[in-house]
Design an enzyme around this catalytic site. Structure first.
Site, mmCIF file in Angstrom:
data_model
loop_
_atom_site.group_PDB
_atom_site.id
_atom_site.type_symbol
_atom_site.label_atom_id
_atom_site.label_comp_id
_atom_site.label_asym_id
_atom_site.label_seq_id
_atom_site.Cartn_x
_atom_site.Cartn_y
_atom_site.Cartn_z
ATOM 1 N N GLY A 18 0.835 -1.206 0.000
ATOM 2 C CA GLY A 18 0.000 0.000 0.000
ATOM 3 C C GLY A 18 0.859 1.240 0.000
ATOM 4 O O GLY A 18 0.599 2.199 -0.748
ATOM 5 N N LEU A 19 1.898 1.217 0.792
ATOM 6 C CA LEU A 19 2.789 2.364 0.885
ATOM 7 C C LEU A 19 3.544 2.560 -0.431
ATOM 8 O O LEU A 19 3.684 3.687 -0.924
ATOM 9 C CB LEU A 19 3.771 2.123 2.039
ATOM 10 C CG LEU A 19 4.697 3.267 2.363
ATOM 11 C CD1 LEU A 19 3.902 4.515 2.688
ATOM 12 C CD2 LEU A 19 5.593 2.891 3.538
ATOM 13 N N ASP A 146 -2.223 -17.204 -2.857
ATOM 14 C CA ASP A 146 -3.393 -17.359 -1.978
ATOM 15 C C ASP A 146 -4.571 -17.868 -2.816
ATOM 16 O O ASP A 146 -4.796 -17.368 -3.927
ATOM 17 C CB ASP A 146 -3.831 -16.018 -1.370
ATOM 18 C CG ASP A 146 -2.797 -15.426 -0.424
ATOM 19 O OD1 ASP A 146 -1.871 -16.154 -0.056
ATOM 20 O OD2 ASP A 146 -2.929 -14.232 -0.090
ATOM 21 N N LYS A 188 16.301 -16.462 -3.433
ATOM 22 C CA LYS A 188 15.467 -17.605 -3.848
ATOM 23 C C LYS A 188 13.961 -17.380 -3.607
ATOM 24 O O LYS A 188 13.151 -17.679 -4.500
ATOM 25 C CB LYS A 188 15.958 -18.881 -3.153
ATOM 26 C CG LYS A 188 15.414 -20.166 -3.762
ATOM 27 C CD LYS A 188 15.955 -20.450 -5.145
ATOM 28 C CE LYS A 188 17.259 -21.210 -5.099
ATOM 29 N NZ LYS A 188 17.865 -21.336 -6.445
ATOM 30 N N THR A 190 12.290 -14.733 -3.714
ATOM 31 C CA THR A 190 11.824 -13.819 -4.776
ATOM 32 C C THR A 190 11.675 -14.591 -6.083
ATOM 33 O O THR A 190 10.677 -14.457 -6.794
ATOM 34 C CB THR A 190 12.816 -12.641 -4.935
ATOM 35 O OG1 THR A 190 12.810 -11.906 -3.722
ATOM 36 C CG2 THR A 190 12.441 -11.739 -6.090
ATOM 37 N N LEU A 240 12.555 2.588 6.508
ATOM 38 C CA LEU A 240 12.615 4.050 6.627
ATOM 39 C C LEU A 240 12.254 4.476 8.038
ATOM 40 O O LEU A 240 11.500 3.792 8.731
ATOM 41 C CB LEU A 240 11.632 4.705 5.652
ATOM 42 C CG LEU A 240 11.827 4.379 4.171
ATOM 43 C CD1 LEU A 240 10.636 4.888 3.366
ATOM 44 C CD2 LEU A 240 13.113 5.008 3.656
ATOM 45 N N CYS A 380 -15.804 11.181 17.557
ATOM 46 C CA CYS A 380 -16.942 10.277 17.411
ATOM 47 C C CYS A 380 -17.310 9.700 18.783
ATOM 48 O O CYS A 380 -17.838 10.416 19.618
ATOM 49 C CB CYS A 380 -16.657 9.222 16.361
ATOM 50 S SG CYS A 380 -18.164 8.654 15.569
ATOM 51 N N GLU A 404 -26.502 2.880 22.888
ATOM 52 C CA GLU A 404 -25.686 1.814 22.287
ATOM 53 C C GLU A 404 -25.370 0.730 23.328
ATOM 54 O O GLU A 404 -25.409 -0.458 23.041
ATOM 55 C CB GLU A 404 -24.372 2.417 21.745
ATOM 56 C CG GLU A 404 -23.436 1.390 21.125
ATOM 57 C CD GLU A 404 -22.192 2.004 20.465
ATOM 58 O OE1 GLU A 404 -21.980 3.231 20.550
ATOM 59 O OE2 GLU A 404 -21.431 1.226 19.855
ATOM 60 N N ARG A 474 -23.691 5.493 14.317
ATOM 61 C CA ARG A 474 -25.085 5.078 14.368
ATOM 62 C C ARG A 474 -25.814 5.843 15.473
ATOM 63 O O ARG A 474 -27.015 5.958 15.467
ATOM 64 C CB ARG A 474 -25.092 3.570 14.667
ATOM 65 C CG ARG A 474 -26.353 2.873 14.399
ATOM 66 C CD ARG A 474 -26.167 1.354 14.434
ATOM 67 N NE ARG A 474 -25.841 0.827 13.127
ATOM 68 C CZ ARG A 474 -24.756 0.101 12.838
ATOM 69 N NH1 ARG A 474 -23.882 -0.181 13.785
ATOM 70 N NH2 ARG A 474 -24.537 -0.336 11.627
ATOM 71 N N HIS A 519 -15.015 12.372 11.647
ATOM 72 C CA HIS A 519 -13.651 11.820 11.683
ATOM 73 C C HIS A 519 -12.670 12.713 10.915
ATOM 74 O O HIS A 519 -12.330 12.404 9.764
ATOM 75 C CB HIS A 519 -13.651 10.406 11.093
ATOM 76 C CG HIS A 519 -14.301 9.410 11.983
ATOM 77 N ND1 HIS A 519 -13.632 8.781 13.005
ATOM 78 C CD2 HIS A 519 -15.586 8.963 12.044
ATOM 79 C CE1 HIS A 519 -14.462 7.963 13.640
ATOM 80 N NE2 HIS A 519 -15.663 8.065 13.078
ATOM 81 N N GLU A 521 -9.566 12.948 11.240
ATOM 82 C CA GLU A 521 -8.286 12.279 10.980
ATOM 83 C C GLU A 521 -8.208 11.702 9.570
ATOM 84 O O GLU A 521 -7.118 11.536 9.025
ATOM 85 C CB GLU A 521 -8.041 11.178 12.035
ATOM 86 C CG GLU A 521 -8.860 9.893 11.903
ATOM 87 C CD GLU A 521 -10.288 10.002 12.433
ATOM 88 O OE1 GLU A 521 -10.719 11.125 12.780
ATOM 89 O OE2 GLU A 521 -10.980 8.961 12.485
HETATM 90 N N1 GLN Z 1 -20.330 3.599 18.393
HETATM 91 C C1 GLN Z 1 -20.633 4.983 18.176
HETATM 92 C C2 GLN Z 1 -21.755 5.175 17.175
HETATM 93 O O1 GLN Z 1 -22.065 4.310 16.403
HETATM 94 C C3 GLN Z 1 -19.406 5.742 17.730
HETATM 95 C C4 GLN Z 1 -18.908 5.341 16.377
HETATM 96 C C5 GLN Z 1 -17.520 5.784 16.116
HETATM 97 O O2 GLN Z 1 -16.796 6.165 17.023
HETATM 98 N N2 GLN Z 1 -17.102 5.756 14.858
HETATM 99 O O3 GLN Z 1 -22.328 6.235 17.132
#
Ligand code: GLN
Length: 547
Positions: A18-19, A146, A188, A190, A240, A380, A404, A474, A519, A521
């Protein structure tokens, strides 16, 4: 029409395909080409959304709401090209499409077989968007040989013949193990792995060889001779210090030149590596360091929190400080004092997660950060925990919790400050959900707009009052409790445009305490750190000066 590079792996898994793919994408961009990267995964899950982060690492969410493999995160972080739903496919998805067509009668009268029906489905996927970019980089998950991977290898073999000559190349990653006793790098494995590829009709054009030791010229010649590749197409990949050195390192080893040569692109456009030189400089020229705790529950597998760690690294690059990330298991202090586990950290991040396990610990982490004025970033589930903490310890609702956890336990124990989202607006559509819906693909997924409150900390950080961020949840903070929480000082500084869904909360009297339902990030890049992560690390630097 796009030229295709198929990236496969052999000898062992986790070689960094991937990298390598992401770095190659960045290098082709540096030479002025447009690129798109894709992942083809042999497993039978329709997507990784239902897999445990312990098993498969984090789930990367795209703007258009697909739950995909974490390699798509690498692709985005290195190229800045937003991944799409059509950049990720698994055997599960392929078979589910084929079986759906069979039931509908699309193949009426025919016997459905792996060749051609499954392979055609894979090829149709590969063709999507082929006239939009100069290069399409397609990584095949797993290792050659695989059982599950075979239809994918067969499909890319056929695909390369369907295309005019010279439009597809194959790049194969392998490992050269080092035998300390004889002081030798062994070629080998490889050779065997290339044989395995050749036996299914694929001859690699480029070999990328991972090695912990310098590959002597003699070994390079041997690999070229025995594996039937050109000597300058045997590219070394050494370990690296930082993954962000990969584009410069691969360039130095001649990977991009070898790819352009394989396509007969001559003269090759000169690369502009300014972005990657700057990234390199920011990693290596730092002034000071900060210690940040990620308080979660999937702490045994670092890949489970891949994008959080990377975004913190980008935040460090923005501030030219080294960020030391420690993984702290929240479950350990579920029923004890959190302070001994959190003392000394300059900032605390509580990431996303599912299920009740470890949540009492996370609530304690939020309390510790609020009281001790330590920068806190709740993402989240981390935001939901901060709101429950505020409701319990500041508003005084001792039984505040999330639906939840009650749902999971099968009994009602909590006042649902966080409730199950049953209806929301996406563009012009109204989405409806029920508690007993299927689990796969039914969350509030993908990019949504949010409106920020003027004068709030987040509005200042973003420098804007409207933002777009990716979601995967959710459950949602219930606005029913907004007035009580705001009276206590927890400001709802970001809401969905219709004002119904809380997207951001912040303590107004705290140096840096922000919870976000989305999110951030996932959108951070080394050359464009996400503003929230850049500012969070800045706050951690401030807090380190107070210690
Ligand atoms: N479990 C929580 C929800 O569904 C938070 C989800 C999460 O952190 N991505 O709302």
């Amino acid at each position: 029409m796009a030229r295709y590079v198929f990236i496969t792996g052999g000898v062992v898994s986790s070689l960094g395909k991937g990298l390598a793919s992401a770095a190659l994408g960045a290098l082709l961009q540096a030479r002025g080409f447009s690129v798109r990267l894709r992942k083809l995964d042999p497993y039978l899950n329709v997507d990784p959304g239902t897999m445990s982060p312990f098993e498969h690492g984090e789930v990367f969410v795209t703007d258009d709401g697909a739950e995909t493999d974490l390699d798509l995160g690498h692709y985005e972080r290195f190229t800045g090209v937003p991944a799409r739903n059509t950049d990720s496919i698994s055997s599960g998805r392929v078979y589910s499409n084929v079986l759906e067509k069979e039931r509908r009668g699309d193949y009426l009268g025919k016997t459905i077989q792996v060749v051609p029906h499954v392979t055609n489905e894979i090829k149709d996927f590969l063709h999507i968007g082929e006239d939009e970019v100069d290069f399409m980089l397609c990584e095949i998950g797993g290792t050659v040989g695989d059982i599950e991977g075979l239809p994918f290898f067969e499909a890319i073999r056929q695909f390369s013949h369907d295309k005019p000559r010279g439009e597809c190349i194959f790049m194969h990653l392998t490992l050269l193990p080092y035998l300390a006793a004889s002081g030798e790098l062994k070629t080998k494995p490889t050779q065997h792995s290339v044989k395995e590829l050749q036996s299914i009709g694929i001859a690699p054009d480029i070999l990328v060889c991972r090695s912990e030791h310098l590959i002597p010229n003699k070994e390079r010649e041997k690999i070229a001779l025995f594996c039937n590749v050109r000597k300058d197409s045997v590219v070394a990949a050494y370990d690296l210090k930082s993954i962000y050195e990969a584009p410069l390192a691969y360039h130095k080893q001649g990977l991009d030149q070898a790819v352009l040569d394989a396509f007969n692109i001559s003269p090759a456009p000169k690369p502009d590596l300014q972005i990657w030189n700057d990234v390199y400089d920011r990693i290596h020229t730092t002034d000071g360091e900060v210690n940040i705790a990620i308080v979660g529950k999937y702490t045994q597998l670092e890949d489970a929190y891949k994008s959080f760690k990377e975004a913190l690294t980008h935040g460090g690059m923005a501030n030219r400080v080294k960020v030391n990330v420690s993984w702290v298991d929240a479950e350990v202090f579920d029923s004890e004092d959190a302070a001994p586990y959190l003392e000394g950290f300059h900032a605390i991040l509580v990431p996303g997660g599912f299920g009740e396990r470890g949540t009492e610990g996370k609530i304690k982490a939020a309390e510790y950060a609020r009281i001790n004025k330590i920068p806190y970033f709740g993402i989240c589930l981390g935001m939901q925990m901060a709101v429950i903490e505020a409701a319990r310890n500041v508003v005084g609702m001792a039984d505040a919790g999330s639906e939840e956890f009650d749902y999971e336990a099968g009994k009602k124990r909590f006042e649902p400050v966080v409730y199950h989202l049953k209806e929301w607006v996406q563009g012009n559509a109204k989405i409806k959900r029920k508690t007993d819906d299927d689990k796969g693909g039914t969350m509030r997924l993908g990019s949504y707009d949010a409106t920020l409150t003027a004068g709030s900390k987040v509005a200042e950080i973003y420098g804007s009052l409207t933002i777009e961020e990716r979601h995967r949840h959710r459950y949602e903070v219930d606005t029913k409790y907004r007035a009580q929480l705001e009276d206590a000082g927890l400001c709802f500084s970001g809401m969905s445009p219709d004002g119904k869904l809380p997207e951001i909360v912040e303590w107004s009297d705290h140096p840096w305490f922000i919870g976000v339902q989305f999110h951030p990030e996932l959108k951070s890049k080394p050359f464009a750190p996400h503003p929230l992560f850049a500012d969070f690390v800045r706050a951690a630097v401030d807090s380190s000066r107070l210690v």
